[in-house]
Scaffold this active site. Structure first.
Site, PDB file in Angstrom:
ATOM      1  N   ALA A  32      48.920  40.774  47.071  1.00 40.50           N
ATOM      2  CA  ALA A  32      48.720  39.552  46.291  1.00 40.50           C
ATOM      3  C   ALA A  32      49.092  38.354  47.149  1.00 40.50           C
ATOM      4  O   ALA A  32      50.064  38.385  47.897  1.00 40.50           O
ATOM      5  CB  ALA A  32      49.571  39.578  45.020  1.00 40.50           C
ATOM      6  N   LYS A  60      42.502  35.582  42.269  1.00 37.57           N
ATOM      7  CA  LYS A  60      43.786  35.508  41.569  1.00 37.57           C
ATOM      8  C   LYS A  60      44.033  34.066  41.143  1.00 37.57           C
ATOM      9  O   LYS A  60      44.006  33.155  41.967  1.00 37.57           O
ATOM     10  CB  LYS A  60      44.914  35.985  42.492  1.00 37.57           C
ATOM     11  CG  LYS A  60      46.315  35.828  41.908  1.00 37.57           C
ATOM     12  CD  LYS A  60      47.375  36.233  42.933  1.00 37.57           C
ATOM     13  CE  LYS A  60      48.773  35.937  42.427  1.00 37.57           C
ATOM     14  NZ  LYS A  60      49.826  36.247  43.425  1.00 37.57           N
TER      15      LYS A  60
END
Length: 477
Positions: A32, A60
């Site tokens: 991430a 994201k």
């Protein structure tokens, strides 16, 4: 990342060798990211579609914090801006007055990225109208950048380092001897050996500042699973009894893991907790990772610069590890030696690196300290621990006045601090007087038109899953 950055910017002037061994595993769970990675890709002129296809990436829009404020209470730290600020006061002051008057919805109603993430929608908007980052396969990303750097002249050398040879007079590193017997001399050595810190720690003797009295977690277990549903544009961070669980959706699988403290639980319990809370068929056996939160007392000493885990580590709750690597690279390129190493450059590099990681450290501690959870010793101790004075000031300032002031060059902007502090349960006692200049009708229109505009935009966006599939196939929308 270092090889790619240096070769693209300075490769014509340097002889760069990347020493790696396929026999040595990597942590490999940095899946991430935060929006700053796009700056790095822009500097390297990396095509986004190519990168996403190669790394099986998804988009994201933020992080969903579940069970953090309390069990069953969730909030989102999004990458967007919320509302419209006035030069005298941030939007939170107008929102705060609106809540007092019954005129405002949730704080997140005024953030496009947050509302899009709740509806699992995404698209590139004109004028960079959507702030985003990526979920990606870290192993594929490493191979992607290796090939990239080789195109710009980097020579990859396979092998393990058997010995680090120093200049006995000056104390600098002179050469690395590999297990094959090959000896590689150099003027500057970048330590990317991870937690071992073979060069900066073992060889150069730079000590480590331990922050485990503030950040209890020292272990993680990682587990990959098959995807069983559409990928959402959010990293999920789910509070557990003695730590938290991550869930990161990629195109081809889901990255899962649990970060925990060995002082409050054991490996077997943590793994059972993780396995009981994943979706999809496991693709591997859970792997334990040990770490110590903190930083090297110097990240550049002599002719050795530590980047990544060798320079320090903050747990991945806000996806800052890759950002700190990127910042180390950019800082190095800005201060790259021209005619020998300047101690003034070394001192400035270390000062900037220390300041940057301290700001991020405080932001991460905030998540643990400001909580209403008292259900386990882990959360009770986190809530009652003394925190750095710098963080205490930020908390007190927001609680008493609703104000947040960003320190120059720090990573997290005012809206990040506001989202997390509100999400964790800190509510300001007052708002700025500027908000009182608006009457109820004007304030209701100001807030209502903003929320309506965001709702209309979100309704027109395609689903995140559809967009990723078409975008990575090269067709777009």
């Amino acid at each position: 990342m270092v090889a790619a950055g240096l070769s693209k910017s300075l490769g014509k002037l340097l002889d760069i060798k990347l020493i790696e061994s396929d026999e040595i595993g990597t942590v490999g769970v940095g899946e991430a990211t935060i929006p700053t990675l796009m700056n790095f890709h822009h500097l390297l002129e990396i095509d986004e579609r190519e990168f996403m296809a190669e790394t099986m990436a998804t988009f994201k829009l933020g992080i969903s914090f579940e069970n953090w404020r309390n069990v069953g209470e969730d909030y989102i730290h999004s990458f967007g801006t919320t509302g419209t600020d006035h030069w005298t006061a941030g939007f939170q002051h107008f929102w705060h007055k609106g809540r007092e008057r019954g005129l405002a919805g949730d704080y997140g109603d005024y953030c496009l990225e947050l509302k899009a993430s709740l509806h699992n929608r995404f698209a590139h908007l004109p004028k960079n109208g959507m702030n985003y980052a990526y979920h990606m396969d870290a192993g594929r990303y490493a191979r992607f950048l290796r090939r990239f750097s080789e195109r710009y002249g980097v020579q990859r050398v396979e092998g393990k380092i058997a010995e680090v040879r120093k200049d006995l007079i000056h104390g600098d590193i002179r050469a690395l001897r590999l297990d094959s017997g090959l000896e590689l001399e150099g003027d500057l050595f970048i330590d990317c050996t991870g937690f071992r810190a073979l060069l900066i720690g073992e060889t150069m003797g730079v000590g480590y500042e331990d922050w485990s009295h503030w950040l209890f977690n020292d272990s993680a277990a990682a587990l990959q699973t098959k995807s069983v549903g559409d990928a959402i544009p959010l990293t999920r961070s789910i509070g557990r009894e003695s730590g938290w669980q991550w869930r990161i959706p990629l195109q081809h699988r889901v990255g899962n893991g649990i970060v925990y403290s060995s002082r409050y639980t054991d490996d077997d319990t943590a793994i059972r907790t993780l396995q009981a809370n994943v979706e999809g068929e496991p693709l591997m056996t859970p792997r334990i990772i040990r770490f110590k939160p903190g930083q090297r007392r110097q990240t550049w000493k002599g002719n050795c610069v530590a980047i990544g885990l060798a320079s320090g580590f903050l747990e991945p709750i806000e996806s800052t590890s890759i950002h700190l690597i990127q910042r180390g690279i950019i800082r190095l390129m800005q201060m790259f030696p021209t005619d020998g190493i300047s101690q003034a450059d070394v001192d400035e590099y270390n000062k900037q690196a220390e300041t940057e990681i301290h700001h991020i450290r405080d932001f991460i501690i905030l998540h643990y300290h400001v909580t209403n959870r008292r259900d386990t010793p882990y959360w009770r101790d986190a809530a009652s621990m003394p925190v750095p004075a710098s963080l205490r000031h930020r908390i007190d300032l927001f609680r008493e006045t609703g104000r947040v002031f960003r320190i120059p060059n720090e990573l997290f902007a005012e809206n990040s601090w506001i989202q997390v502090m509100l999400g964790q349960g800190i509510h300001p006692r007052q708002h700025h007087q500027t908000a009182d200049l608006m009457g109820d009708d004007e304030l209701a229109h100001f807030l209502g038109s903003m929320a309506t505009s965001i709702e209309r935009t979100v309704a027109q966006l395609p689903s995140h899953q559809q967009y990723v599939q078409q975008y990575c196939a090269g067709t777009g929308w």
